[in-house]
Design a protein around this motif. Structure first.
Motif, PDB file in Angstrom:
ATOM      1  N   GLN A 124     -54.487 -61.053  -9.118  1.00  0.00           N
ATOM      2  CA  GLN A 124     -54.169 -59.932  -8.230  1.00  0.00           C
ATOM      3  C   GLN A 124     -52.991 -60.261  -7.316  1.00  0.00           C
ATOM      4  N   VAL A 125     -52.937 -61.491  -6.845  1.00  0.00           N
ATOM      5  CA  VAL A 125     -51.819 -61.905  -5.986  1.00  0.00           C
ATOM      6  C   VAL A 125     -50.499 -61.845  -6.762  1.00  0.00           C
ATOM      7  N   CYS A 126     -50.498 -62.348  -7.984  1.00  0.00           N
ATOM      8  CA  CYS A 126     -49.266 -62.329  -8.796  1.00  0.00           C
ATOM      9  C   CYS A 126     -48.822 -60.906  -9.108  1.00  0.00           C
ATOM     10  N   LEU A 127     -49.763 -60.066  -9.457  1.00  0.00           N
ATOM     11  CA  LEU A 127     -49.432 -58.676  -9.793  1.00  0.00           C
ATOM     12  C   LEU A 127     -48.960 -57.922  -8.559  1.00  0.00           C
ATOM     13  N   ARG A 128     -49.602 -58.205  -7.427  1.00  0.00           N
ATOM     14  CA  ARG A 128     -49.179 -57.562  -6.178  1.00  0.00           C
ATOM     15  C   ARG A 128     -47.770 -58.013  -5.789  1.00  0.00           C
ATOM     16  N   TRP A 129     -47.472 -59.291  -5.969  1.00  0.00           N
ATOM     17  CA  TRP A 129     -46.127 -59.824  -5.705  1.00  0.00           C
ATOM     18  C   TRP A 129     -45.083 -59.074  -6.539  1.00  0.00           C
ATOM     19  N   ILE A 130     -45.420 -58.817  -7.790  1.00  0.00           N
ATOM     20  CA  ILE A 130     -44.480 -58.112  -8.672  1.00  0.00           C
ATOM     21  C   ILE A 130     -44.236 -56.687  -8.188  1.00  0.00           C
ATOM     22  N   ILE A 131     -45.298 -55.952  -7.881  1.00  0.00           N
ATOM     23  CA  ILE A 131     -45.080 -54.553  -7.488  1.00  0.00           C
ATOM     24  C   ILE A 131     -44.444 -54.448  -6.107  1.00  0.00           C
ATOM     25  N   GLN A 132     -44.632 -55.468  -5.253  1.00  0.00           N
ATOM     26  CA  GLN A 132     -43.930 -55.456  -3.972  1.00  0.00           C
ATOM     27  C   GLN A 132     -42.439 -55.730  -4.137  1.00  0.00           C
ATOM     28  N   HIS A 133     -42.054 -56.223  -5.297  1.00  0.00           N
ATOM     29  CA  HIS A 133     -40.636 -56.323  -5.658  1.00  0.00           C
ATOM     30  C   HIS A 133     -40.137 -55.022  -6.304  1.00  0.00           C
TER      31      HIS A 133
END
Length: 282
Positions: free
Chosen positions: A220-229
């Motif tokens: 979830q952290v990795c996916l959230r990092w991506i969408i925050q980009h």
């Protein structure tokens, strides 16, 4: 569930989180697509080379969700580039998916000098065929995958339609910042494949610490990092638990410090696949 969407340069929009289907074949593929749709995914990503377009089509139908509420992506394989072959391959994909139109059709990999006598023409001819299919209403949006700046610049010389999306390898440890900036400056949305770095993220202490702080999984952290980009992401899984977890990204936010720590992670999980050298790997 209300999910954020990204506006594309052609007037369409795409969910920022979708469902990847690579390696999900036969009955497992059908069930995973049905499970994904029931969990709120509407963007479903497949490709001719995955060998699962038929299963994806059956999973969509089994979900009971109306076609107009789904966003379906498939891709033209790199060994079939060219005007006539693109038209033929598109028809094959459409038939396997049992659909009347595709929401997003991508050139999966660009031609390169190792594999085509005139790689620029191979890409341009495929793109021309896709532009025509889009004009006929058979494809809503057209884009590319794994194109570097040099491939895009060559394509721009003949293209009448700007690609809507470039789907690239993008994950902690390998996120191609220069290419992402270039695409965004051209109005081309970026979409991430291999968002979990081939599983390498689960061995990273920085990500583990951030996940614990937010009481979230490393995924979830990795996916959230991506969408925050502001990058679209298509995590893949056949586990019902993981499928449900991977879309629960909209009720927490990474801090600027979290984002910076993840941005600065050293190279990890790189697939070794580069558009200039396929079929070899680095």
């Amino acid at each position: 569930m209300i999910q954020k969407k990204i506006s594309l340069n052609d007037g369409h929009s795409i969910p920022i989180v979708g469902f990847g289907t690579y390696k999900a074949i036969d009955q497992e593929g059908i069930e995973s697509v049905t499970s994904a749709i029931s969990n709120g995914y509407s963007l479903i990503d497949t490709a001719a080379i995955y060998g699962n377009e038929e299963a994806v089509g059956k999973g969509m139908k089994a979900s009971g969700v109306a076609r107009e509420h789904l966003f379906i992506t498939t891709k033209l394989w790199r060994e079939h580039l060219g005007y006539e072959s693109t038209k033929k391959e598109f028809e094959n994909s459409l038939q396997r998916l049992n659909l009347d139109y595709i929401d997003l059709y991508l050139i999966h990999w660009p031609a390169n000098a190792k594999n085509y006598d005139n790689w620029q023409k191979a890409n341009a001819d495929s793109w021309r065929a896709m532009e025509e299919l889009q004009a006929e209403g058979r494809i809503k949006s057209i884009g590319i995958s794994n194109f570097f700046q040099e491939h895009l610049e060559a394509l721009f010389k003949t293209a009448k339609v700007m690609p809507a999306i470039n789907q690239i390898e993008f994950h902690p440890g390998y996120w191609q910042q220069e290419l992402v900036t270039y695409c965004k400056n051209k109005g081309i949305a970026v979409e991430s494949w291999s968002p979990l770095a081939r599983g390498k993220v689960f061995e990273n202490e920085v990500l583990e610490t951030i996940a614990k702080k937010h009481n979230r999984s490393i995924s979830q952290v990795c996916l959230r990092w991506i969408i925050q980009h502001e990058v679209i992401v298509i995590p893949k899984s056949t586990s019902p638990k993981r499928i449900a977890e991977n879309i629960k990204l909209f009720d927490f936010e990474l801090t600027a410090t979290d984002m910076e720590l993840i941005d600065k992670l050293p190279v990890m999980g790189f697939s070794g696949e580069l558009p200039n050298i396929w079929p070899d790997r680095v």
